[in-house]
Design an enzyme around this catalytic site. Structure first.
Site, mmCIF file in Angstrom:
data_model
loop_
_atom_site.group_PDB
_atom_site.id
_atom_site.type_symbol
_atom_site.label_atom_id
_atom_site.label_comp_id
_atom_site.label_asym_id
_atom_site.label_seq_id
_atom_site.Cartn_x
_atom_site.Cartn_y
_atom_site.Cartn_z
ATOM 1 N N ASP A 1 37.361 29.111 13.155
ATOM 2 C CA ASP A 1 36.347 28.061 13.356
ATOM 3 C C ASP A 1 36.694 27.165 14.547
ATOM 4 O OD1 ASP A 1 34.698 25.807 13.096
ATOM 5 O OD2 ASP A 1 35.477 25.219 11.135
ATOM 6 N N HIS A 45 35.149 19.889 9.624
ATOM 7 C CA HIS A 45 35.878 20.870 10.426
ATOM 8 C C HIS A 45 37.169 20.260 10.957
ATOM 9 C CE1 HIS A 45 32.338 23.566 10.627
ATOM 10 N NE2 HIS A 45 31.666 22.424 10.576
#
Lengths: 561, 561
Positions: A200, A373
């Protein structure tokens, strides 16, 4: 056993969506003519995709290879990872889907809404599940993100382990009841040897370690503790931890809670069913009853934290909501950050709320939001845990992918082993080497209402022009044999300028069309409709640009007799 | 095999130093009458320990248990972990010492300086070493800190694994040539099951993830790139990474490098020998030659970044350095943060340098320093990697230990399993439970020149009084039989006020003493010297406080005849 051909020894890794963009994540890992698909997301359209509801991927690569597909493995329940499933199933019914409990519940709702429950087999997994697909197997590791039940995926192939992290942060102190990331399992994958890490990249531009959700809880508690009036709390419906933290404080304060927005209602229903949320009896009240409760005893949970025009919050802000009008003393908490591209809309909503008298508390100033994130330190931590031979940044725009490969190099992945790819690029990788060898079509497909793929870039371009300068139509009935204009030309416009207030402009435009038709018949021998159309467009576009510096779409409508 | 008594089944864990303080780290892990000792540090005295060179621990617990000691294991080469070794060996010769290459070289230098090389066996270890001590064994895991070769220690006992982290941060991108922390090995310990984690608490008050040393390198490069004149670079001598980063940039700029300060010289010598540092031929020049090189081609590396009064930098700042005077165009870079307590001294040096015309660049403003200790996120990461049953914060003052136990609780260590201890407290721990059961003496011992332990708290208190208000002495020769004052009283003072400029104060003080002596003989029948002393002290203290609001130490000096 016959010697395998070279081809079957390589693992083929590709993104159907998710590279060069934030959204519509979908990856496939292929070995020996078998494919594991990971995630199937949508992308929310940016402001320039007018009238488009969602963007999905072009699934033709999977349709062509339908017999190879072993299953669709889901990392977590966010729309950019599951939202495409109904559209995929319409084109590829019968796929087995594997997902954790919350994602599975959300998918189930989608399938029910779309009448697709019979078109696939839903399988619940957890981090201890092992999917045995013959030569390949799939295992999982628990991560943390802004929704519970988030998994990373390890696809074990004869050539090595391919790890796809899913969306992650390292929230080392997750909020009550949720487990911390399984560092031991990640480190074990690293010890066993990871061939390719797909990780990611969302926050590759953020140099820090992302704050724990627990930290936001503390801020929410402090802020809500000081509010005496009504609280309107807006966040992503999928952020169940956030909803829980706000609800817990509201309950402590003796507030009733009303829920507005269909996705928020669905999220809370799912959250309660799966045990993530728990409300004492009579805490949740019906939207219609909000005005029966005094402001200091009420919290409204709603969607619209991204400034979505049809969401509850926007309607509250512009005074068109049925049940709720802002009154002085109301406090609106935006527990979210605007997604880039939504900033203007969010600011518009904030302005509206403040003008109506509300006190507005939003993200950056007040620590009422943290990202789901991980920042650079967490991306490096993942790299150091996994120690991959090859690296492929995923889930990000180009510049994020780029920075993420630089981090990988700082974490001892050689530069030539890092691959910044595009959707449709095929990376062939074996235990020795990796290279991009192929490309399949994987362009955007637009979903507009119920139509998929019936809108292309040309349509979007027209909508852009229409949205910018409107249209001007010129109608006339013309006798094609003689060039005689039987009626018109009439001019009408939409979204251009107020023609009625510029009578002269209309008159002149009519004259331009008239002369263009006449000139066409004078200069050409065999005039047809398309020649007339072209002449009218040229004449009117030039004239209107000259007078107004605008370029409306010109639509000639010749009725030929 | 006979059933063991209850006592031998417990592991006994204690700190001889390092709890409730930053410094003199020394821990012991005892099982079945065998003791593994970890580290043997000194503490640098704070400003109120006047005239004291270092503080070490009282080693009497180890002296009493000398036959049980298996060895001394060293985590890294900082003074607060190895500085006490010469003092320990004088009292306990013959101990086996185990340390990584750099720490070992630094210990070797210390032993040579102190003529102690024959008093112990030095053994080089690395992270793959296993010390087999019979029922106990010791393994290691690589960490990162502000000195290379830093190890965490795992003591494997029949009751479980005791982990002592040493000093650590998670520098995931250490500077060239140094390895990243061994996350896999830490996670493996966590998977195997850690009974007790003893973890570095230094930065428990800092909520973030500490910046990588590499990040500082980038800042140093940018800053040095813009400097045209002479560069004076001050840092801890032990921070070899920092020295390397500054040296690399200086070499690229074609600068010669001169080294000032004995510990900096020794550090660079060790660093070159062990391969951490590398200087092209003719780059290093002798201090005496600095003025032969033009400023833009010179960097001076020196000690004194903590404002130590005798270090090179302080002498440069106050103009008493033999070779170097500040000239306009000089830039001094403090690549360090002041240790609390040194702030005033550092500011004093900075002021001196700036007054002399130098441009001074220091830590917080310019990112030219980062801590060697991990912040909260890294402390939590260690906790999550190790997943200990019991937790004991070490290496920190009380408030740091306290916060660290709160972090442990957030990381799922139950509150009753967290132990905030003091030096000398003994924690008994087995696979089921842990409790503090005992205490042995472990007070500070002061080192003043060559003396150890001949200075106690009373002496330090006197030095404090002397340092604050000075002393006033009153001398008189008194015939004890008659009370006749044969000479005096004379008054002299040091560090009090300028008595000469206060003739009246002296005169009056003399009179006070005179009357005090006379009154004593008038009122008492058998006057002795101590009665006179007491009378003089009372009279003079009261008088001086009344007139000056100061409380100098009063020293009566009666010569009785």
């Amino acid at each position: 056993m016959p010697t395998k051909s070279k081809k079957t020894k390589n693992v083929r890794v590709a993104a159907i969506g998710g590279l060069g963009e934030i959204g519509k994540n979908m990856y496939c890992i292929e070995y020996n003519d078998k494919i594991v698909v990971i995630d199937c997301g949508i992308k929310f359209p940016e402001d320039d995709l007018l009238g488009i509801d969602y963007v999905i991927s072009d699934y033709q690569h999977l349709i062509k290879n339908r017999d190879k597909i072993l299953g669709l493995v889901i990392t977590h329940g966010h729309e950019d990872h599951i939202g495409g499933i109904p559209f995929l199933l319409r084109q590829l019914p019968g796929i087995d889907i594997y997902a954790g409990p919350l994602a599975l519940a959300l998918i189930q709702s989608k399938l029910e809404e779309n009448g697709l429950t019979k078109d696939c087999q839903l399988n619940e997994i957890n981090e201890d599940s092992v999917l045995d697909f013959g030569e390949m197997s799939v295992t999982f590791f628990r991560t943390t993100h802004s929704i519970p039940d988030t998994l990373g995926v390890a696809v074990h192939t004869p050539e090595g382990i391919i790890v796809q992290t899913g969306d992650f942060k390292f929230d080392l102190t997750p909020v009550d009841g949720q487990p911390a990331p399984n560092l031991q399992r990640m480190a074990k994958l690293g010890s066993d040897g990871v061939l390719l890490l797909m990780s990611d990249s969302t926050n590759a531009e953020i140099p820090t370690f992302t704050k724990s959700e627990r930290f936001v809880g503390t801020s929410i508690r402090n802020i809500m503790g000081a509010i005496e009036g009504r609280i309107i709390f807006a966040s992503f419906a999928s952020n169940i931890s956030r909803i829980k933290q706000a609800s817990d404080v509201a309950i402590e304060q003796g507030r009733k809670i009303a829920v507005f927005g269909r996705s928020m209602e669905a999220a809370i229903k799912n959250g309660i069913e799966l045990g993530y949320l728990d409300y004492p009896k009579d805490t949740l009240i019906e939207p219609k009853d909000v005005n029966k409760v005094s402001g200091d005893k009420l919290m409204i949970l709603c969607t619209g934290s991204q400034g979505e025009p049809m969401a509850a919050l926007s309607r509250i802000a512009n005074g068109t909501h049925k049940q709720i009008s802002i009154v002085p003393g109301d406090t609106v908490i935006f527990s979210s950050s605007p997604i880039p591209g939504n900033t203007a809309s969010v600011n518009h909503v904030i302005n509206g709320l403040e003008e109506a008298g509300a006190n507005v508390i939003h993200g950056k100033v007040n620590n009422v939001h943290t990202s789901g994130h991980g920042g650079q330190e967490e991306q490096k931590l993942m790299l150091r845990l996994m120690k991959p031979k090859f690296f492929m940044p995923i889930h990000g725009e180009y510049r994020m992918l780029k920075i993420h490969t630089e981090l990988a190099q700082l974490c001892d992945v050689p530069k030539e082993n890092c691959f910044i790819m595009e959707n449709g690029d095929v990376l062939e990788v074996n235990h020795e080497k990796a290279e991009v060898v192929d490309h399949f079509p994987a362009s955007d497909a637009f979903v507009d209402g119920n139509g998929i793929g019936d809108i292309g870039n040309a349509v979007i371009h027209e909508r852009q022009l229409l949205s910018e300068d409107g249209l001007v139509a010129a109608c006339a009935t013309v006798k094609m044999k003689t060039g005689q204009i039987l009626s018109g030309p009439d001019i009408l416009s939409r979204g251009f300028i107020y023609m009625r207030e510029s009578g002269d402009l209309i008159n002149q435009a009519q004259k331009q069309v008239y002369h263009a038709i006449k000139q066409c018949f004078r200069e050409q021998q065999h005039v047809n409709e398309s020649m007339l159309n072209e002449a009218i467009i040229d004449a009117l576009q030039d004239y209107l640009y000259d007078k107004t510096e605008r370029k409306p779409i010109v639509i000639p409508m010749i009725i030929s007799v």
